[in-house]
Design a protein around this motif. Sequence first.
Motif, PDB file in Angstrom:
ATOM      1  N   ARG A 593      20.515  19.927  86.405  1.00 56.94           N
ATOM      2  CA  ARG A 593      21.621  18.994  86.190  1.00 56.94           C
ATOM      3  C   ARG A 593      21.096  17.793  85.412  1.00 56.94           C
ATOM      4  O   ARG A 593      20.203  17.091  85.865  1.00 56.94           O
ATOM      5  N   TRP A 594      21.668  17.582  84.254  1.00 54.74           N
ATOM      6  CA  TRP A 594      21.311  16.443  83.403  1.00 54.74           C
ATOM      7  C   TRP A 594      22.410  15.404  83.563  1.00 54.74           C
ATOM      8  O   TRP A 594      23.513  15.557  83.055  1.00 54.74           O
ATOM      9  N   TRP A 595      22.086  14.333  84.313  1.00 53.51           N
ATOM     10  CA  TRP A 595      23.070  13.289  84.612  1.00 53.51           C
ATOM     11  C   TRP A 595      23.116  12.306  83.437  1.00 53.51           C
ATOM     12  O   TRP A 595      22.351  11.355  83.366  1.00 53.51           O
ATOM     13  N   THR A 596      24.040  12.536  82.539  1.00 52.11           N
ATOM     14  CA  THR A 596      24.167  11.718  81.328  1.00 52.11           C
ATOM     15  C   THR A 596      25.076  10.520  81.513  1.00 52.11           C
ATOM     16  O   THR A 596      24.915   9.500  80.836  1.00 52.11           O
ATOM     17  N   TYR A 597      26.099  10.656  82.350  1.00 54.88           N
ATOM     18  CA  TYR A 597      27.156   9.641  82.475  1.00 54.88           C
ATOM     19  C   TYR A 597      27.672   9.245  81.081  1.00 54.88           C
ATOM     20  O   TYR A 597      27.859   8.073  80.775  1.00 54.88           O
ATOM     21  N   ASN A 603      29.801  15.035  76.813  1.00 52.71           N
ATOM     22  CA  ASN A 603      29.184  16.076  77.637  1.00 52.71           C
ATOM     23  C   ASN A 603      29.640  17.472  77.233  1.00 52.71           C
ATOM     24  O   ASN A 603      28.859  18.429  77.297  1.00 52.71           O
ATOM     25  N   TYR A 623      30.352  13.439  84.004  1.00 51.63           N
ATOM     26  CA  TYR A 623      29.139  12.733  84.387  1.00 51.63           C
ATOM     27  C   TYR A 623      27.846  13.503  84.120  1.00 51.63           C
ATOM     28  O   TYR A 623      26.797  12.899  83.965  1.00 51.63           O
ATOM     29  N   HIS A 624      27.907  14.819  84.105  1.00 54.57           N
ATOM     30  CA  HIS A 624      26.659  15.547  83.938  1.00 54.57           C
ATOM     31  C   HIS A 624      26.876  16.868  83.208  1.00 54.57           C
ATOM     32  O   HIS A 624      27.999  17.340  83.058  1.00 54.57           O
ATOM     33  N   ARG A 626      25.385  20.766  83.466  1.00 52.97           N
ATOM     34  CA  ARG A 626      24.630  21.660  84.358  1.00 52.97           C
ATOM     35  C   ARG A 626      24.240  22.927  83.604  1.00 52.97           C
ATOM     36  O   ARG A 626      25.101  23.606  83.039  1.00 52.97           O
TER      37      ARG A 626
END
Length: 903
Positions: A593-597, A603, A623-624, A626
Amino acid sequence: MSVFARFAPRLQEAIVGRLGWSSLRPVQEQAATAMLDGKNTVILAPTAGGKTEASMFPVLSKMVEKPPESVSALYIAPIKALLNNQAARLGTYTEMVGLRRFLWHGDVGQADRKKFINDPAALLMTTPESLEVMLMSARVPAPRLFSDLRFIVIDEVHAMAGTDRGAHLMSVIERIRRLTDNDIQRAGLSATVGNPDAILTWLTGTSERGGEVIDPPKKKTARQLAVYLEPTEIDLARHAAKKAYGHKSLMFCETRATSESIADHMRNRRTEVHVHHSSVSLEQRQEAEAKFEKGENTAIVCTSTMELGIDVGDLDYVFQTGAPSTVSSFLQRMGRTGRRPNSTPNMTFFCLDQEHVLQAAALIELAKEGWVEPVEVQTRCWPALVHQTFAITMERGSVPRTELWNQLRRVPDFSGIDDDEFDEMVDHMVSRAFLFESSGRLAMGEQAERSYGRRNWMELYAVFSTPQYYRVFTGSGADIGSLEQSFIDRLVEDMSSFLLGGRAWLVQHINHKKRQITVTPAPRGKKPSWGGFVPKLLGYEVCQRVATLLRSDASIGYLDDVARAMLDEDRAEMRSLLLNTTHAIQHDEDGLRWWTYAGGRINHTLKYALAESAGWKVVADNYHVRIEGGATQGALEEQIQKLRTEDFWNDIELWKGIISRLPPYRLSKFQAALPPRFESETIGRYMLDAEGTRRFLSAGKDGATAFESAISAWRPKVQEDLDLPPAKLERSVRLVDDQAEAGDICRRLRNESYVALDIETTLLEHAICVIQLATHTGVFVLDARALSDLSPVAELLEDAGVTKIIHNAAFERDCFAQMNISIANVFDTMVASRKRRGREAAGGHSLRAVCARELGIALNKSEQKSDWRQRPLSDDQLNYAALDVDVLIRLWDVFEPHAESAS
């Protein structure tokens, strides 16, 4: 000197003598000065801040000084309700200076329209769609009506700029401009817009007038804000009804389904409750508005239909279920309050989950800084271009291709389309018989007639308000509203139910010929339905502010204790990841999971880019991102670095692959007439943001809002995939698709002391497809799609004498709440795991992680995202569904001593 002295004497006398005014507001002074000087304007002021008078007084003054020969001014609003609401006010203003106004929209009768055509009023109030009808109708002498048109005022301009409707409106304005020698003066009104200069440029179009943004300094006022986190929809409605008692309030909801459900739960709690959305009948909406304006203990539960400036009198409170998606909507809605002297603008958010708490807080914090979303003005609006091609062709009977393009290329929203692309679109429409071409002239084709020619081309007149509606009546003949045909097509007589007018209804009979449905009140537990399609995408700034809130340790005073505790838990879980790492990557049971916000569009751009470049299965939300399956941290880092290179963004073949992966969303009924590449572009412009993604990826470290640009640590992976035996069923399994058998099972289970519960749902709407129940003796898998009545299940779930063992019970509660079913006496194994192992336990507290840690087994979750609507269920689906409750019984044996703290 006040601009009042420049008004025509007749208008001066009316303002003082008729209205009793002694001065003008700053926005009215500035706007009138600019408009009397002949400028196009964008006028910004809060709701009830005097924008209407700021634009209309100088227009009236000029019409008095130079009497109109026909229609001299257009007042355009995005919705009929706003026109109706302004009709009396503008009627007074025109009448007091000896002029008239006329209201033209779909509810105005033919007799009144004929009178207007024979004797035009100076001011015409209408919608963009009704203007289109006037231009296309042979019975309306548009050249005569608009030959002296001098002014156009567009209310709530932010609601149209940057949309297909806005492109359509600008094209209609340019077509009308051909009918007059005047350089039509234009004014746009708005309470909230982040880039008014861009809106002014868009609104000006081909006008050669100068322009000015009117945005006088605004007084800083206190605001009363509160955010509550409620356990269930029933608790939410109970709290809102208690706060609403004895006052006038609006409760905004994001969907019609939610508004219906909330209204149903708020009823019978001492407050008069009405529902207001686009499918409620006109009579019911008008009745709600009338009662609300006069009442003192009444609430309207609504969607955005009550957002755009409709005046329902002085409000005490504005409530919001969940959170709107933009700061603009938040400010528009809160602006409905605080109009009385000594009253304060206020808004109370009632949230059902932590995501909406964070979203509400992010909107509030951005608004406190004065930030509002900019409107993205379009230059390649293909659906509106198709529609206007049809409209102009039909208006004139036939039209030369070159003349058509010379007219359309003047519209700002088409300015990014070149000659060759327009020809490509027209060639495609001709090849598919949407258009017919002979000797260089275009006419309507057979396919256009089949697609849009029903009911005298109503599908074409309706522009972007496309659905056919069915009226809904009770057995006694009471009209309770309407439903779209696409929804009706999924209903079955004597089986299906839905929410409308704040109540659940059971379908008795569908009359397709008359487009009518007869209904009766539905019993409790009858599953209501409502459709929802394209996902809601949040903006970059809102999501980045959520990340800022999670990184911070600052206390937020407007959160209630429950919401504040939830925020503290989320901060404890996410802060170290967001502060001490750079890519904010987690490794969990589903993959990476890359939490980019970074927001939904960025995204989704990352999702399709990673899927095309690396061949991974990628899922994205606001928000992320996956990455599912076997992707490693190193591989993801390598792909992120690749996304940062110019070679990636210049790889045309790769981007063709990305576009081909986009889902076939139906954003417009005119997509079908587009060449495939322009249709894909339309979907891509909604879903993706290539430029925003490039900026996001290239950003350096810049405090709380920047993209972190180095490697992240992740949570240790639970070892269940490596050395744990797979979970296997320990109990017998019975699939139940018979109503009588399901009722018998639920009645028998009410004699048990505890029952494990799980559900499987659709991915987007979370409609329940399968209900799993288990005891120590067996597992029952109920086919919810085959059962017409879930009241036996409701009685079991609401029985406080039976403990319900659930993992992450908030999800089940939300899904059952849609059917007015609550769940009593819950033992949540996720809560129990957190209590026993701490929130930071390795691997987290998913059901898979808890089974690995507590039971020493690997739970296969591969079927979690499968299509649970398909019938028959596959063996893998049935085994997966049964295992989820089978292991809950085993976890109950582990956690039972903690039952008190996990309920």
